[in-house]
Design a protein around this motif. Structure first.
Motif, PDB file in Angstrom:
ATOM      1  N   ALA A 505      -4.998  -1.579   3.856  1.00 35.60           N
ATOM      2  CA  ALA A 505      -5.033  -2.120   5.217  1.00 35.60           C
ATOM      3  C   ALA A 505      -4.005  -1.451   6.115  1.00 35.60           C
ATOM      4  CB  ALA A 505      -4.811  -3.624   5.184  1.00 35.60           C
ATOM      5  N   GLN A 506      -2.814  -1.151   5.560  1.00 31.08           N
ATOM      6  CA  GLN A 506      -1.742  -0.555   6.356  1.00 31.08           C
ATOM      7  C   GLN A 506      -1.764   0.966   6.327  1.00 31.08           C
ATOM      8  OE1 GLN A 506       1.976  -2.300   5.018  1.00 31.08           O
ATOM      9  NE2 GLN A 506       1.032  -4.334   4.869  1.00 31.08           N
ATOM     10  N   SER A 507      -2.713   1.525   5.567  1.00 29.70           N
ATOM     11  CA  SER A 507      -2.876   2.978   5.465  1.00 29.70           C
ATOM     12  C   SER A 507      -1.590   3.668   5.008  1.00 29.70           C
ATOM     13  CB  SER A 507      -3.349   3.567   6.803  1.00 29.70           C
ATOM     14  OG  SER A 507      -3.907   4.852   6.617  1.00 29.70           O
ATOM     15  N   ARG A 508      -0.984   3.148   3.918  1.00 23.21           N
ATOM     16  CA  ARG A 508       0.206   3.780   3.352  1.00 23.21           C
ATOM     17  C   ARG A 508      -0.216   5.029   2.575  1.00 23.21           C
ATOM     18  NH1 ARG A 508       4.305   2.047   6.025  1.00 23.21           N
ATOM     19  NH2 ARG A 508       5.714   2.676   4.329  1.00 23.21           N
ATOM     20  N   ASN A 509       0.519   6.089   2.739  1.00 23.05           N
ATOM     21  CA  ASN A 509       0.132   7.370   2.145  1.00 23.05           C
ATOM     22  C   ASN A 509       0.483   7.489   0.667  1.00 23.05           C
ATOM     23  OD1 ASN A 509      -0.947   8.293   4.528  1.00 23.05           O
ATOM     24  ND2 ASN A 509       0.860   9.476   5.131  1.00 23.05           N
ATOM     25  N   LEU A 510       1.707   7.098   0.306  1.00 22.09           N
ATOM     26  CA  LEU A 510       2.180   7.362  -1.058  1.00 22.09           C
ATOM     27  C   LEU A 510       1.365   6.662  -2.128  1.00 22.09           C
ATOM     28  CD1 LEU A 510       4.459   9.363  -1.536  1.00 22.09           C
ATOM     29  CD2 LEU A 510       4.520   8.412   0.741  1.00 22.09           C
ATOM     30  N   PRO A 511       0.969   5.383  -1.945  1.00 21.49           N
ATOM     31  CA  PRO A 511       0.113   4.769  -2.969  1.00 21.49           C
ATOM     32  C   PRO A 511      -1.222   5.501  -3.129  1.00 21.49           C
ATOM     33  CG  PRO A 511       1.082   3.081  -1.566  1.00 21.49           C
ATOM     34  CD  PRO A 511       1.390   4.393  -0.923  1.00 21.49           C
ATOM     35  N   ALA A 512      -1.781   5.988  -2.025  1.00 25.69           N
ATOM     36  CA  ALA A 512      -3.050   6.709  -2.119  1.00 25.69           C
ATOM     37  C   ALA A 512      -2.879   8.024  -2.869  1.00 25.69           C
ATOM     38  CB  ALA A 512      -3.603   6.968  -0.715  1.00 25.69           C
ATOM     39  N   VAL A 513      -1.751   8.702  -2.655  1.00 29.52           N
ATOM     40  CA  VAL A 513      -1.493   9.959  -3.368  1.00 29.52           C
ATOM     41  C   VAL A 513      -1.392   9.692  -4.866  1.00 29.52           C
ATOM     42  CG1 VAL A 513       0.176  11.810  -3.737  1.00 29.52           C
ATOM     43  CG2 VAL A 513      -0.404  11.083  -1.404  1.00 29.52           C
ATOM     44  N   TYR A 607     -14.099  -5.350   1.791  1.00 31.06           N
ATOM     45  CA  TYR A 607     -13.123  -6.411   2.040  1.00 31.06           C
ATOM     46  C   TYR A 607     -11.807  -5.796   2.517  1.00 31.06           C
ATOM     47  CZ  TYR A 607     -10.363 -10.649   1.275  1.00 31.06           C
ATOM     48  OH  TYR A 607      -9.554 -11.737   1.451  1.00 31.06           O
ATOM     49  N   GLY A 608     -11.400  -4.709   1.871  1.00 28.16           N
ATOM     50  CA  GLY A 608     -10.178  -4.023   2.289  1.00 28.16           C
ATOM     51  C   GLY A 608     -10.298  -3.418   3.679  1.00 28.16           C
ATOM     52  N   LEU A 609     -11.474  -2.892   4.023  1.00 23.53           N
ATOM     53  CA  LEU A 609     -11.654  -2.290   5.348  1.00 23.53           C
ATOM     54  C   LEU A 609     -11.767  -3.359   6.429  1.00 23.53           C
ATOM     55  CD1 LEU A 609     -14.055   0.680   4.481  1.00 23.53           C
ATOM     56  CD2 LEU A 609     -11.580   0.720   4.835  1.00 23.53           C
ATOM     57  N   ARG A 610     -12.224  -4.557   6.070  1.00 22.57           N
ATOM     58  CA  ARG A 610     -12.122  -5.663   7.018  1.00 22.57           C
ATOM     59  C   ARG A 610     -10.648  -6.001   7.251  1.00 22.57           C
ATOM     60  NH1 ARG A 610     -16.257  -8.313   4.072  1.00 22.57           N
ATOM     61  NH2 ARG A 610     -14.869 -10.041   3.542  1.00 22.57           N
ATOM     62  N   GLY A 611      -9.839  -5.866   6.191  1.00 21.07           N
ATOM     63  CA  GLY A 611      -8.401  -6.095   6.336  1.00 21.07           C
ATOM     64  C   GLY A 611      -7.748  -5.092   7.272  1.00 21.07           C
ATOM     65  N   VAL A 612      -8.255  -3.845   7.289  1.00 27.85           N
ATOM     66  CA  VAL A 612      -7.735  -2.848   8.234  1.00 27.85           C
ATOM     67  C   VAL A 612      -7.885  -3.360   9.660  1.00 27.85           C
ATOM     68  CG1 VAL A 612      -8.103  -0.531   9.171  1.00 27.85           C
ATOM     69  CG2 VAL A 612      -8.189  -0.898   6.701  1.00 27.85           C
ATOM     70  N   VAL A 613      -9.043  -3.988   9.935  1.00 30.11           N
ATOM     71  CA  VAL A 613      -9.313  -4.506  11.281  1.00 30.11           C
ATOM     72  C   VAL A 613      -8.610  -5.841  11.512  1.00 30.11           C
ATOM     73  CG1 VAL A 613     -11.138  -5.355  12.815  1.00 30.11           C
ATOM     74  CG2 VAL A 613     -11.492  -3.266  11.481  1.00 30.11           C
ATOM     75  N   ASN A 614      -8.599  -6.700  10.506  1.00 31.16           N
ATOM     76  CA  ASN A 614      -8.017  -8.039  10.688  1.00 31.16           C
ATOM     77  C   ASN A 614      -6.508  -8.003  10.873  1.00 31.16           C
ATOM     78  OD1 ASN A 614     -10.527  -9.232  10.427  1.00 31.16           O
ATOM     79  ND2 ASN A 614     -10.289  -9.635   8.232  1.00 31.16           N
ATOM     80  N   GLY A 618      -6.228  -1.333  12.606  1.00 28.88           N
ATOM     81  CA  GLY A 618      -7.317  -1.575  13.557  1.00 28.88           C
ATOM     82  C   GLY A 618      -7.323  -2.978  14.119  1.00 28.88           C
ATOM     83  N   LYS A 619      -6.189  -3.674  14.098  1.00 24.79           N
ATOM     84  CA  LYS A 619      -6.177  -5.084  14.484  1.00 24.79           C
ATOM     85  C   LYS A 619      -6.529  -5.304  15.954  1.00 24.79           C
ATOM     86  CE  LYS A 619      -1.113  -5.006  14.963  1.00 24.79           C
ATOM     87  NZ  LYS A 619       0.151  -5.569  14.430  1.00 24.79           N
ATOM     88  N   GLN A 620      -6.457  -4.262  16.784  1.00 24.70           N
ATOM     89  CA  GLN A 620      -6.885  -4.409  18.178  1.00 24.70           C
ATOM     90  C   GLN A 620      -8.351  -4.838  18.250  1.00 24.70           C
ATOM     91  OE1 GLN A 620      -6.393  -0.857  20.590  1.00 24.70           O
ATOM     92  NE2 GLN A 620      -7.766  -1.638  22.176  1.00 24.70           N
ATOM     93  N   LEU A 621      -9.169  -4.384  17.287  1.00 23.01           N
ATOM     94  CA  LEU A 621     -10.579  -4.767  17.264  1.00 23.01           C
ATOM     95  C   LEU A 621     -10.741  -6.244  16.935  1.00 23.01           C
ATOM     96  CD1 LEU A 621     -12.158  -1.686  15.432  1.00 23.01           C
ATOM     97  CD2 LEU A 621     -12.167  -2.183  17.878  1.00 23.01           C
ATOM     98  N   ALA A 622      -9.918  -6.755  16.017  1.00 28.69           N
ATOM     99  CA  ALA A 622      -9.992  -8.181  15.677  1.00 28.69           C
ATOM    100  C   ALA A 622      -9.585  -9.036  16.862  1.00 28.69           C
ATOM    101  CB  ALA A 622      -9.105  -8.480  14.471  1.00 28.69           C
ATOM    102  N   GLN A 623      -8.628  -8.561  17.645  1.00 31.16           N
ATOM    103  CA  GLN A 623      -8.208  -9.306  18.825  1.00 31.16           C
ATOM    104  C   GLN A 623      -9.337  -9.382  19.854  1.00 31.16           C
ATOM    105  OE1 GLN A 623      -4.757  -7.091  20.009  1.00 31.16           O
ATOM    106  NE2 GLN A 623      -3.495  -7.830  18.312  1.00 31.16           N
ATOM    107  N   LEU A 624     -10.163  -8.352  19.906  1.00 33.07           N
ATOM    108  CA  LEU A 624     -11.251  -8.307  20.881  1.00 33.07           C
ATOM    109  C   LEU A 624     -12.510  -9.019  20.392  1.00 33.07           C
ATOM    110  CD1 LEU A 624     -10.923  -4.592  22.062  1.00 33.07           C
ATOM    111  CD2 LEU A 624     -10.421  -6.626  23.421  1.00 33.07           C
TER     112      LEU A 624
END
Length: 748
Positions: A505-513, A607-614, A618-624
Motif C-alpha cells: 500500500a505504501q509502495s516501499r521499495n526494499l521489501p519488494a527488492v 485487496y492490497g491495491l484497494r489499500g493503495v487507494v484507501n 492513491g488515497k486522493q482517489l478514496a477521498q473523492l
C-alpha cells in the motif's frame, strides 16, 4: 472523281475497321473494369453504438453531449429523425435509421428516464411500450482510404430518397432512362434552358458521360476526349442497366475537398455537409448537393454561401415547378440554413491515436485483401464520453501541474471485462498525429511492477500472507560488472519490520527488492511474459523496482490480469466489421484468457491495491470516490523522470503516464502527476465501485500486529486480512504461541 470516291471509300472502310477493333477493345476493358473495379471504397470507422438499458450508469447531460457529437438537433416536435429534446429528467430521441452489426434498425422514437445517475426506464413513443434496450447510431471516427486516397461511403440505390433521384435527373439528365448513353436532344434542351435562365441550370452531357469522365478520362477539353467519352458512354449504357449506372454515379460523383481528402459519393457528402444519412436528406439538402455537382470548388457552401444559396434556391424553384415538392415545402426549404458552420472535427479523424491503433489491428485480422471493392464498416469499442474525458483531463491537468510545454502525457482507458480499449490519447495535443505515446512510448514503469512480485509471493501461502512481516532495511547487491547496487525508498528512510500489505500500500521499495530476490528474477521475467509483455526484459535486481520499459497499453494489459481474477487477455479496439452493404466480415468474441495467477492470489493482490487507494499513495482517489471503490497503483522512476498511475473499478481501467520525450526529470511522482489526471477522468465518466466479496478459497484471518503470525479472531490486538485458510491449534494464544495444557485439560 471515281479514283477519289474509291480512295475515300477505302479510307472510310479502314476507319470503320479501326473503330470496330477499338470499340471491341473498349468494350472488353470497360465491361471488366466497370463490373469489378468501378471505384475504391473507404473503411468507415465507427465508435461503439451507445446502448441504453435500465440500470445503466448514465446522466442526461452525458446522453445529450453524445447526441450533439452525433449532430442530432434539438427539436420541440421530434418530427424528423436525428432530433432530441429534454423533458425534465427525461430525454426524448428520434433515432436515425442505421445498419448496426447485428442488423438494420429503422428510425424510432423513445423516451429515456433517469434517476441518481442511472437509466431507469426506456419507453417507446408514441405507443408507450417499455423497451429492454435502445441503440443509437454510432459516431464516425474517420475513414481509412485505399491506395488512391479517395474517400467514399457506398450507398445502394434502394436507400436513396426518390426526391434525390428525381431532382438529379431533372437538373442533369432528364432523358436518362430513354437515351442510349448520349443524347443530342439533351444537349439542345440544355442550351435553351441555360439561355432562358441566363445561367447554367442544365448540363449537356448525360449522367453516363459524366460518370465515364470521372472514372476513366482526364478533364482536358479536346474533340478526341469528347468523342472517346461518347463512345465509352454508349458501351457502358449497352452493357449495364440504367439502375447500375445511376448507383455508380451516386457513389462516384465528386463533392469537394475536406483538407487533403477528396469527398466522393452521396453517402459521404451527406454526412460531411449535414451529419445525416442519405435517408434523412430534406428538400433543401438535396437541392444543395445537386447544385454542388456542377462545380464543387465554385459552389463550396463553406466558402461561398451566397453563391451556393442562389443556386440551391434556383434548383428548389425547378423542383417546385415540376411538382416534385409542395409550395409549403418549397417555402420552408428556401428559409433553411445552408449548412452548419464548419466544425474542425467535421469529416476528420475524431480520435487520431485511437484510429491509428484500429489501423494496426485491422492489418492483423484476416479480412479480404480486396476489401476496397465493397468497402468496410469497422465498429470499434471507443466510448466518446470517455475519450473526451481523457482529452480534457490531460489538457487541463498538465496546464495546472507544470508550465513545461515539453511535458507529455498518454492515457489508455479500457473495459477490462470486455478486454477492450474504449479510449486512447497519445499526446498532450489531442489532434497531434504522429508519435502515439499510448502504444509506442517505451518507458520504465517503476513501482507498477510490484503487484506481480507480491502476487508471486502470495502464491506461497505457507510462507507469505498479507499479514507476513517483511524487512524494510538497507540491502546491497554486487552486480556482474562489480558495481554495488544500493536501492533506496523514495523517502530515503527505512521503517524496519513492516507487514506485506503495508509495504504494498505504501509502495516501499526494499521489501519488494527482497521478495524479488527470494522468488527469483528469471521466474519474475517468465510471469511478466505470461502477462502479455513481449518486449525485452532483463533479469537484473533493478527489475524489482520497475527497470523494464513498457508502453501505457502494455501496462493496461498487465494490470488487466489482476482486475480479471488472474487472467490475461489481449485488449482490442475492433469489435465487428461488415462491408458497406452490412454483410458480416468479422465478429470478435471475447477470448477466454490465460490464467496467470489463481483467483485467490489475484484476490489478495486486489485487496492490497484497494489499500493503495484507501490509505496509501492513491488515497486522493478514496477521498473523492469513497473507500474500496477503486484499486490502483502509482509508479515513479529515478529522478522523477516518469509519473504513472493505474486505477480500475468494477468495469473500467485508466492508465496514465506523464514524462518528457527527452527523458529529463519532471519533478512529479505518480501520486502528484499522473494520479490527478486519473481522478479527473473518473470524475467525468463515473465510478462503478469494486465488488468486495472475497473470492472462493479465501477467508478473513487475524494476524499479530508485530509478528505477523495468524492468531484467533477474538484477540483484542490484531490486523485482519483475507488469506487462504489457516488451521490454528486450539490452544493458541493471542501472541501466536501454543499454551501448555493443564492436567485438567489433558484429562478431559
Amino acid at each position: 472523281m471515281r479514283f477519289l470516291f474509291k480512295t475515300l471509300a477505302k479510307l472510310a472502310l479502314i476507319v470503320l475497321v479501326v473503330l470496330g477493333f477499338y470499340t471491341i477493345y473498349l468494350d472488353s476493358m470497360l465491361t471488366k473494369r466497370f463490373a469489378s473495379e468501378r471505384y475504391e471504397a473507404s473503411a468507415i470507422v465507427y465508435a461503439r453504438p451507445l446502448t441504453l438499458e435500465p440500470i445503466k450508469p448514465l446522466r442526461p447531460a452525458q446522453l445529450i453531449a453524445e447526441l450533439q457529437q452525433l449532430r442530432y438537433r434539438e427539436s420541440a416536435s421530434l418530427s424528423s429523425s436525428g432530433t432530441y429534446r429534454q423533458v425534465g429528467q427525461a430525454v426524448e430521441i428520434h433515432r436515425r435509421p442505421f445498419d448496426f452489426p447485428s442488423g438494420p434498425a429503422m428510425a424510432q422514437r423513445a423516451r429515456v428516464y433517469f434517476a441518481d445517475g442511472y437509466v431507469t426506464n426506456i419507453e417507446s413513443l408514441p405507443d408507450g411500450r417499455m423497451l429492454g434496450r435502445f441503440e443509437i447510431d454510432p459516431l464516425v471516427l474517420g475513414q481509412i482510404t485505399g491506395a488512391n486516397g479517395e474517400d467514399r461511403m457506398l450507398v445502394g440505390l434502394e436507400r436513396l430518397p426518390n426526391l434525390l433521384i428525381e431532382t438529379l435527373l431533372l437538373v442533369e439528365d432528364r432523358d436518362f432512362y430513354h437515351h442510349a448513353g448520349v443524347s443530342l436532344s439533351s444537349i439542345g434542351r440544355a442550351a435553351m434552358a441555360n439561355l432562358v435562365a441566363m445561367d447554367t441550370v442544365q448540363g449537356g452531357s448525360t449522367l453516363t458521360q459524366q460518370l465515364v469522365k470521372n472514372l476513366y478520362l482526364t478533364r482536358e477539353q479536346t474533340l478526341w476526349r469528347k468523342a472517346n467519352e461518347a463512345l465509352m458512354a454508349l458501351i457502358i449504357d449497352f452493357r449495364f442497366s440504367k439502375n447500375e449506372i445511376l448507383e455508380s454515379y451516386f457513389n462516384e460523383i465528386y463533392f469537394g475537398q475536406d483538407g487533403g481528402r477528396a469527398i466522393h459519393g452521396i453517402g459521404l457528402a451527406s454526412r460531411y455537409y449535414f451529419g445525416k444519412q442519405v435517408e434523412e436528406l430534406t428538400a433543401a439538402d438535396i437541392a444543395l448537393l445537386v447544385g454542388i455537382i456542377k462545380g464543387p470548388s465554385y459552389y463550396n457552401p463553406h466558402r461561398y454561401p451566397e453563391r451556393v444559396a442562389a443556386r440551391r434556391d434556383m434548383i428548389l424553384q425547378l423542383m417546385y415547378g415540376q411538382d416534385l415538392i409542395s409550395q409549403a415545402t418549397y417555402l420552408a426549404a428556401i428559409e433553411q440554413q445552408l449548412v452548419e458552420p464548419k466544425n474542425a472535427q467535421a469529416g476528420r479523424t475524431w480520435a487520431p491515436h485511437y484510429l491509428e491503433r484500429v489501423k494496426t489491428e485491422l492489418g492483423q485480422l484476416q479480412i479480404p485483401k480486396d476489401w476496397s471493392k465493397h468497402g468496410l464498416r469497422v465498429f470499434t469499442y471507443l466510448n466518446p464520453i470517455a475519450q473526451q474525458a481523457a482529452e480534457r483531463s490531460i489538457s487541463e491537468q498538465l496546464a495546472r501541474l507544470s508550465k513545461d510545454e515539453q511535458l507529455q502525457a498518454a492515457t489508455v482507458i479500457a473495459d477490462h471485462q470486455q478486454a477492450s480499449i474504449i479510449s486512447m490519447v497519445g499526446d498532450r495535443d489531442r489532434n497531434q498525429v504522429g508519435f502515439n505515446r499510448a502504444t509506442t512510448a517505451m518507458r520504465q514503469v517503476g513501482s507498477l511492477i510490484k503487484p506481480t512480485i507480491y502476487a508471486m509471493a502470495l502464491e506461497q501461502p505457507a510462507t507469505y500472507r498479507l499479514g507476513t512481516v517483511l524487512q524494510d532495511e538497507p540491502i546491497e547487491w554486487q552486480e556482474a560488472d562489480g558495481d554495488i547496487w544500493r536501492p533506496e525508498n523514495y523517502d530515503k528512510e527505512f521503517v524496519g519490520p513492516i507487514m506485506l500489505y503495508d509495504a504494498l500500500a505504501q509502495s516501499r521499495n526494499l521489501p519488494a527488492v527482497r521478495l524479488g530476490m527470494e522468488i527469483g528474477l528469471p521466474a519474475v521475467v517468465e510471469r511478466l511474459r505470461s502477462s502479455g509483455i513481449d518486449t525485452p526484459i532483463q533479469a537484473v535486481p533493478a527489475l524489482s523496482l520497475g527497470a523494464v520499459e513498457l508502453s501505457p497499453l502494455q501496462v493496461t494489459e498487465m494490470f488487466g490480469v489482476m482486475a480479471e481474477q488472474g487472467q490475461f487477455r489481449p485488449f482490442a479496439t475492433i469489435q465487428a466489421i461488415t462491408d458497406h452493404e452490412g454483410i458480416e466480415i468479422y465478429q470478435r468474441t471475447i477470448p477466454a484468457g490465460r490464467q496467470v495467477f489463481d483467483r485467490g492470489t489475484s484476490g489478495l493482490v486486489n485487496y492490497g491495491l484497494r489499500g493503495v487507494v484507501n490509505e496509501g499513495t492513491g488515497k486522493q482517489l478514496a477521498q473523492l470516490f469513497g473507500q474500496n471503490a477503486l484499486a490502483g497503483k502509482s509508479g515513479t522512476t529515478n529522478d522523477n523522470r516518469d509519473s504513472w498511475f493505474v486505477a480500475y473499478d468494477q468495469r473500467r481501467m485508466v492508465t496514465t503516464w506523464i514524462g518528457r520525450d527527452d527523458n529529463q526529470p519532471i519533478g512529479l511522482t505518480g501520486a502528484t502527476g499522473a494520479l490527478p489526471i486519473v481522478a479527473a477522468i473518473y470524475s467525468q465518466i463515473g465510478v462503478q465501485p469494486l465488488h468486495t466479496n472475497l473470492p472462493p478459497g479465501l477467508e478473513v484471518t487475524a494476524f499479530h500486529p508485530q509478528t505477523g503470525q495468524p492468531i484467533p479472531l477474538d484477540c483484542p490486538q490484531q490486523r485482519r486480512f483475507p488469506a487462504f485458510p489457516v488451521k490454528l491449534p486450539e490452544n493458541m494464544n493471542c501472541d501466536g504461541e501454543q499454551e501448555e495444557e493443564s492436567w485438567w485439560q489433558k484429562i478431559f
